[in-house]
Design a protein around this motif. Structure first.
Motif, short mmCIF file in Angstrom:
data_model
loop_
_atom_site.label_atom_id
_atom_site.label_comp_id
_atom_site.label_asym_id
_atom_site.label_seq_id
_atom_site.Cartn_x
_atom_site.Cartn_y
_atom_site.Cartn_z
N VAL A 30 -1.95 -19.11 -6.41
CA VAL A 30 -3.25 -20.13 -5.47
C VAL A 30 -4.37 -20.83 -6.54
O VAL A 30 -4.68 -22.27 -5.75
CB VAL A 30 -3.82 -18.99 -4.11
CG1 VAL A 30 -4.81 -20.62 -3.60
CG2 VAL A 30 -2.91 -19.00 -3.05
N HIS A 31 -4.44 -19.41 -7.07
CA HIS A 31 -5.10 -20.30 -8.34
C HIS A 31 -4.25 -20.58 -9.81
O HIS A 31 -4.19 -19.62 -9.89
CB HIS A 31 -6.19 -19.25 -8.57
CG HIS A 31 -7.56 -19.50 -7.75
ND1 HIS A 31 -8.49 -18.77 -7.46
CD2 HIS A 31 -8.21 -20.94 -6.38
CE1 HIS A 31 -9.33 -19.43 -6.03
NE2 HIS A 31 -9.37 -20.46 -5.82
N GLY A 32 -4.28 -21.72 -10.02
CA GLY A 32 -3.18 -21.87 -11.25
C GLY A 32 -3.42 -20.42 -12.10
O GLY A 32 -2.84 -20.80 -12.63
N TYR A 33 -4.83 -20.55 -12.95
CA TYR A 33 -4.93 -20.64 -13.73
C TYR A 33 -5.15 -18.99 -13.57
O TYR A 33 -5.41 -18.11 -14.66
CB TYR A 33 -6.90 -20.71 -14.18
CG TYR A 33 -7.88 -19.86 -13.64
CD1 TYR A 33 -8.10 -19.27 -14.23
CD2 TYR A 33 -7.98 -20.60 -12.22
CE1 TYR A 33 -9.32 -18.47 -13.30
CE2 TYR A 33 -8.81 -19.79 -11.43
CZ TYR A 33 -9.94 -18.43 -12.55
OH TYR A 33 -10.20 -18.25 -11.25
N GLU A 34 -4.91 -17.88 -13.14
CA GLU A 34 -4.29 -16.87 -12.51
C GLU A 34 -3.60 -16.12 -12.55
O GLU A 34 -2.77 -15.75 -11.97
CB GLU A 34 -5.18 -16.30 -11.43
CG GLU A 34 -6.73 -16.75 -10.94
CD GLU A 34 -7.45 -16.83 -9.90
OE1 GLU A 34 -6.22 -16.05 -8.85
OE2 GLU A 34 -8.84 -17.16 -9.52
N THR A 35 -3.10 -15.47 -14.14
CA THR A 35 -1.40 -15.76 -14.50
C THR A 35 -1.07 -14.67 -14.24
O THR A 35 0.32 -14.97 -13.16
CB THR A 35 -1.65 -15.99 -16.41
OG1 THR A 35 -2.34 -17.38 -16.86
CG2 THR A 35 -0.23 -15.56 -16.39
N SER A 36 -1.42 -13.33 -13.90
CA SER A 36 -0.87 -12.18 -13.23
C SER A 36 -0.18 -12.56 -12.00
O SER A 36 0.24 -12.34 -11.12
CB SER A 36 -1.46 -10.88 -13.51
OG SER A 36 -2.66 -10.89 -12.53
N GLY A 37 -1.15 -12.98 -11.51
CA GLY A 37 -1.18 -13.72 -9.82
C GLY A 37 0.79 -13.91 -9.92
O GLY A 37 1.66 -13.52 -8.98
N HIS A 95 -4.74 -12.34 -6.79
CA HIS A 95 -5.16 -13.32 -7.88
C HIS A 95 -5.62 -11.66 -9.05
O HIS A 95 -5.68 -11.60 -9.02
CB HIS A 95 -6.56 -13.68 -6.71
CG HIS A 95 -6.26 -14.57 -5.87
ND1 HIS A 95 -6.95 -15.56 -5.74
CD2 HIS A 95 -5.47 -14.69 -4.74
CE1 HIS A 95 -6.19 -16.62 -4.69
NE2 HIS A 95 -5.30 -16.01 -4.14
N GLU A 96 -6.48 -13.04 -9.99
CA GLU A 96 -7.32 -12.67 -10.67
C GLU A 96 -9.02 -13.45 -10.72
O GLU A 96 -9.35 -13.85 -10.26
CB GLU A 96 -7.26 -13.18 -12.28
CG GLU A 96 -5.51 -12.19 -12.72
CD GLU A 96 -4.94 -12.98 -13.60
OE1 GLU A 96 -4.07 -12.31 -14.35
OE2 GLU A 96 -5.58 -13.80 -14.54
N THR A 97 -9.70 -12.00 -11.20
CA THR A 97 -11.20 -12.71 -11.86
C THR A 97 -11.49 -12.61 -12.92
O THR A 97 -11.03 -11.72 -13.65
CB THR A 97 -12.15 -11.40 -10.43
OG1 THR A 97 -12.04 -12.01 -9.71
CG2 THR A 97 -13.50 -12.06 -11.64
N THR A 98 -11.97 -13.35 -13.40
CA THR A 98 -11.54 -13.72 -15.15
C THR A 98 -12.83 -14.16 -15.52
O THR A 98 -14.16 -14.65 -15.30
CB THR A 98 -10.61 -14.91 -15.39
OG1 THR A 98 -10.92 -16.15 -15.18
CG2 THR A 98 -9.09 -15.30 -14.80
N ASP A 99 -12.80 -13.85 -17.08
CA ASP A 99 -14.09 -14.40 -17.84
C ASP A 99 -14.61 -16.47 -17.76
O ASP A 99 -16.08 -15.81 -17.44
CB ASP A 99 -14.57 -13.79 -19.45
CG ASP A 99 -14.20 -12.49 -19.59
OD1 ASP A 99 -15.06 -12.29 -18.82
OD2 ASP A 99 -14.32 -12.25 -20.48
N THR A 100 -13.51 -16.68 -17.30
CA THR A 100 -14.11 -18.12 -16.64
C THR A 100 -14.57 -18.68 -15.86
O THR A 100 -14.98 -19.68 -15.51
CB THR A 100 -12.86 -19.04 -17.58
OG1 THR A 100 -11.47 -18.35 -16.84
CG2 THR A 100 -12.36 -18.87 -19.14
N ASP A 101 -14.85 -17.30 -15.20
CA ASP A 101 -14.87 -17.37 -13.09
C ASP A 101 -16.35 -18.25 -14.02
O ASP A 101 -17.45 -18.56 -13.28
CB ASP A 101 -14.93 -16.42 -12.92
CG ASP A 101 -13.42 -16.36 -11.99
OD1 ASP A 101 -12.06 -17.09 -12.62
OD2 ASP A 101 -13.85 -15.84 -11.07
N ILE A 159 -19.17 -10.84 -14.06
CA ILE A 159 -17.85 -10.36 -13.63
C ILE A 159 -17.70 -8.71 -13.94
O ILE A 159 -17.65 -8.28 -14.31
CB ILE A 159 -16.81 -11.43 -14.73
CG1 ILE A 159 -17.35 -12.34 -14.81
CG2 ILE A 159 -15.91 -10.61 -14.68
CD1 ILE A 159 -16.81 -13.03 -13.68
N PRO A 160 -16.80 -9.05 -12.44
CA PRO A 160 -16.05 -6.82 -13.06
C PRO A 160 -15.18 -6.72 -13.39
O PRO A 160 -14.58 -6.82 -13.04
CB PRO A 160 -15.94 -6.79 -11.80
CG PRO A 160 -15.27 -7.81 -10.47
CD PRO A 160 -16.46 -9.00 -11.52
#
Length: 310
Positions: A87-94, A173-179, A200-201
């Motif tokens: 859904v968020h394209g940059y969140e690769t492992s999703g 989803h992912e939470t990344t440093d680029t967030d 960032i957790p």
């Protein structure tokens, strides 16, 4: 990476207009291939599953086929399970976690549930490793009537015929440093708001629904993923990304109010997974495996409790 105090587009305190959106769009470049990474993997599954094209994104000069993987022996008497990624394209492992689940684990659920897997909801953003679509709209705040995001509207049309029969929806989803370095500063600039740095957790966590909390279900997902990768601890305020931690690795959001993908059905069991691919303690393979483990745990828990209550 972007300076946390400023963003290079727009005037501080003033929301973006068409000129700023155009300037932002001009900075985006294709960095990987949806065709090679996603469509080819889906095509390889056609001998075992049905594959449906549920829409097409036309962002001139680019056009993208939206595809979903479905159980071959669909049975209207069985509950449905929806798995969404990208859904968020940059969140690769999703994306690749959804494909991994389809390839390795989905067939084990034949005769128990009807599966629908939409592995990459936002292919334009997948290719550009971004959160938004080309109109600077976040699809994961756009799952509502008259959605401004083509990606969200297409998924809602796919789900509409069976939305009230979905038992489980797990959104990867992912939470990344680029967030923190890019996407939240860009959001603040776009909306003419002040950017307030966050934390960032480090690890996996899930987002439950404030309006329909299912704590035992969330903990089952956390327990399964803990065997694959580490779970994010609360910060010094007892929070993860600004929300109170209600159980190890669990926070709550009002899914429907925010227009999140996990609100797209009336499923009893919903969760949004968040892995942390930038952790020195996790590899891309672990992140993909964590997503697949979360899907399996979600389905297993739901089936066990349907059987118990039957």
């Amino acid at each position: 990476m972007t300076n946390q105090a400023t963003y290079p587009i727009g005037t501080p305190g003033t929301p973006w207009g068409p000129a700023e959106v155009a300037a932002w769009l001009a900075r985006q470049t294709r960095r990987r291939s949806y065709e090679a990474d996603v469509l080819s993997a889906v095509d390889a599954l056609r001998s075992r599953f049905d594959v449906v094209e549920y829409g097409r994104l036309d962002y001139s000069p680019d056009s993208y086929r939206l595809v979903a993987i479905k159980s071959r022996d669909w049975n209207d008497k069985l509950p449905c399970v929806l798995v969404t990624g990208g859904v968020h394209g940059y969140e690769t492992s999703g994306v690749h976690g959804a494909l991994l689940f389809a390839d390795r684990y989905a067939e084990a659920y034949a005769g128990h549930v009807n599966l629908v897997i939409a592995p990459c909801v936002s292919p334009w953003a997948y290719e550009r490793i971004h959160r938004w679509n080309p109109l600077a709209i976040d699809p994961n705040r756009s799952f509502r009537d008259n959605s401004p995001a083509q990606e969200s509207a297409a998924l809602m049309r796919l789900v509409a015929p069976f939305r009230d029969r979905v038992l489980v929806h797990i959104d990867l989803h992912e939470t990344t440093d680029t967030d923190e370095s890019e996407f939240r500063p860009a959001l603040a600039a776009r909306d003419g708001a002040a950017f307030e740095p966050g934390e960032i957790p480090d690890g996996f966590y899930v987002v439950d629904d404030t309006e329909n909390p299912q704590p035992a279900f969330q903990q089952a997902v956390i327990a399964a993923v803990a065997k694959v990768t580490h779970i994010a601890p609360a910060d010094s305020h007892g929070e993860i990304i600004g929300s109170p931690v209600v159980a190890p690795g669990v926070i709550n959001y009002p899914l429907k109010k925010l227009g999140l993908c996990a609100s797209v059905t009336s499923a009893r069991y919903t969760t949004t997974t968040e892995v942390y691919p930038d952790s020195p303690k996790a590899t891309p393979e672990q992140c993909n495996a964590a997503q697949a483990a979360a899907v399996c745990a979600a389905i297993d828990f739901a089936l066990a409790h349907v059987a118990t209550s039957a």
